[in-house]
Write a protein that holds these residues in place. Structure first.
Motif, short mmCIF file in Angstrom:
data_model
loop_
_atom_site.label_atom_id
_atom_site.label_comp_id
_atom_site.label_asym_id
_atom_site.label_seq_id
_atom_site.Cartn_x
_atom_site.Cartn_y
_atom_site.Cartn_z
N PRO A 161 0.82 -1.23 0.00
CA PRO A 161 0.00 0.00 0.00
C PRO A 161 0.85 1.27 0.00
O PRO A 161 0.48 2.27 -0.63
N LYS A 162 1.99 1.24 0.67
CA LYS A 162 2.87 2.40 0.74
C LYS A 162 3.46 2.74 -0.63
O LYS A 162 3.73 3.91 -0.94
N LEU A 163 3.64 1.73 -1.48
CA LEU A 163 4.20 1.96 -2.81
C LEU A 163 3.33 2.92 -3.62
O LEU A 163 3.83 3.68 -4.45
N ARG A 164 2.04 2.91 -3.37
CA ARG A 164 1.10 3.72 -4.15
C ARG A 164 1.21 5.21 -3.83
O ARG A 164 0.60 6.03 -4.49
N GLN A 165 2.01 5.54 -2.82
CA GLN A 165 2.24 6.94 -2.50
C GLN A 165 3.27 7.57 -3.45
O GLN A 165 3.38 8.79 -3.54
N SER A 166 4.03 6.73 -4.15
CA SER A 166 5.02 7.21 -5.12
C SER A 166 4.42 7.20 -6.52
O SER A 166 3.39 6.57 -6.76
N ALA A 167 5.07 7.90 -7.44
CA ALA A 167 4.57 7.97 -8.81
C ALA A 167 4.51 6.58 -9.44
O ALA A 167 5.41 5.76 -9.24
N SER A 168 3.46 6.32 -10.18
CA SER A 168 3.34 5.05 -10.89
C SER A 168 4.49 4.90 -11.88
O SER A 168 4.84 5.84 -12.60
N GLY A 169 5.07 3.72 -11.90
CA GLY A 169 6.21 3.45 -12.77
C GLY A 169 7.54 3.59 -12.08
O GLY A 169 8.59 3.34 -12.68
N SER A 170 7.53 3.97 -10.80
CA SER A 170 8.76 4.20 -10.06
C SER A 170 9.47 2.89 -9.70
O SER A 170 8.86 1.82 -9.64
N TYR A 171 10.76 3.02 -9.42
CA TYR A 171 11.57 1.93 -8.85
C TYR A 171 11.69 2.19 -7.35
O TYR A 171 11.88 3.33 -6.92
N ALA A 172 11.55 1.13 -6.55
CA ALA A 172 11.70 1.26 -5.11
C ALA A 172 12.52 0.09 -4.57
O ALA A 172 12.55 -0.99 -5.17
N ASP A 173 13.17 0.33 -3.43
CA ASP A 173 13.93 -0.72 -2.74
C ASP A 173 13.31 -0.89 -1.37
O ASP A 173 13.19 0.10 -0.63
N ILE A 174 12.88 -2.10 -1.02
CA ILE A 174 12.20 -2.32 0.26
C ILE A 174 13.05 -1.85 1.44
O ILE A 174 12.53 -1.42 2.46
N ARG A 175 14.37 -1.90 1.29
CA ARG A 175 15.27 -1.52 2.39
C ARG A 175 15.28 -0.02 2.62
O ARG A 175 15.79 0.44 3.64
N LYS A 176 14.74 0.74 1.68
CA LYS A 176 14.73 2.20 1.83
C LYS A 176 13.33 2.77 2.03
O LYS A 176 13.16 3.99 2.07
N LEU A 177 12.35 1.88 2.21
CA LEU A 177 10.98 2.37 2.41
C LEU A 177 10.70 2.76 3.85
O LEU A 177 9.73 3.46 4.13
N GLY A 178 11.52 2.27 4.77
CA GLY A 178 11.32 2.60 6.18
C GLY A 178 10.29 1.73 6.84
O GLY A 178 9.70 0.84 6.25
#
Length: 237
Positions: A220-237
């Motif tokens: 659910p937290k991923l949806r706070q960033s722009a669609s199409g973004s790259y994320a690293d679980i270790r940097k999501l907090g």
């Protein structure tokens, strides 16, 4: 209302863990892989055997299987091939082509099929890797394919505004892939091997189910960033 989830690569590792946790949560889970996870099927997994390296057969099989499914709350593109750790110069084109077929092009026809029939997909999470950015020596085809996967997800995000897309690096996960990597002899050319060997068996490298619980909690937290973004679980907090 129970969620409806689609996951690739459910026979082992992270995909198996994701399917298991979602089933425990009461979700309706569709999963595909080359091998059947009998224990998950017994728990209610809706399973289809599909070889992602064979688009000619796999795509029509997928389309027929999912016909009539109106929507997915989450699609998790997890299945991938690592390939052999060796220098790019020593890697045959045939190996690179197979890696790209599974890690990139299969995800294209998967997405095309999933979005057919005006099916609504709320969220797509493609399991990427820090290797898509690091360019570490030896991770040739895997790094190339995961970098291409990141861009594939970004491109689909621009075409499918009703769906939120993320390429997500899950961190270190104790899977068969890690068994292969950590059993390789130490080699100064391939520096990440030493890091992986040190992490094996520690909290830094959780098993597939433990990692799955963390990822599902973060979706659910991923949806706070722009669609199409790259994320690293270790940097999501």
């Amino acid at each position: 209302m129970a969620e409806t989830i689609f996951i690739t690569g459910v026979s082992c590792g992270l995909g198996h863990g994701l399917a298991k946790v979602y089933l425990e949560q009461g979700a309706t889970v569709y999963g595909c892989s080359r091998r059947a996870p009998e224990e998950l099927i017994a728990q209610g997994l809706i399973f289809q055997k599909i070889d992602l390296a064979d688009a000619e057969r796999g795509q029509p099989e997928l389309a027929e299987w999912l016909s009539g499914v109106a929507q997915f709350d989450a699609v998790i593109l997890n299945a991938a091939k690592l390939g052999e750790i060796r220098d790019m110069q020593a890697t045959p084109l045939s190996d690179l082509r197979e890696t790209m077929e599974i890690n990139v092009w299969a995800n294209k026809w998967l997405l095309d099929t999933l979005f057919a029939e005006e099916r609504l997909v709320q969220q797509v999470v493609a399991i990427s890797s820090g290797a898509s950015l690091s360019g570490s020596r030896g991770w040739n085809g895997y790094s190339l394919s995961k970098a291409a996967l990141n861009m594939l997800i970004q491109l689909y995000a621009g075409e499918q505004p009703r769906t939120h897309f993320t390429s997500l690096a899950p961190g270190l996960v104790d899977t068969a892939m890690q068994d292969y990597l950590t059993n390789l002899p130490t080699d100064e050319r391939y520096k990440p091997l030493a890091i992986l060997k040190a992490a094996k068996g520690t909290e830094q490298m959780p098993d597939g189910e433990s990692c799955a619980r963390r990822l599902i909690g973060a979706f659910p937290k991923l949806r706070q960033s722009a669609s199409g973004s790259y994320a690293d679980i270790r940097k999501l907090g």
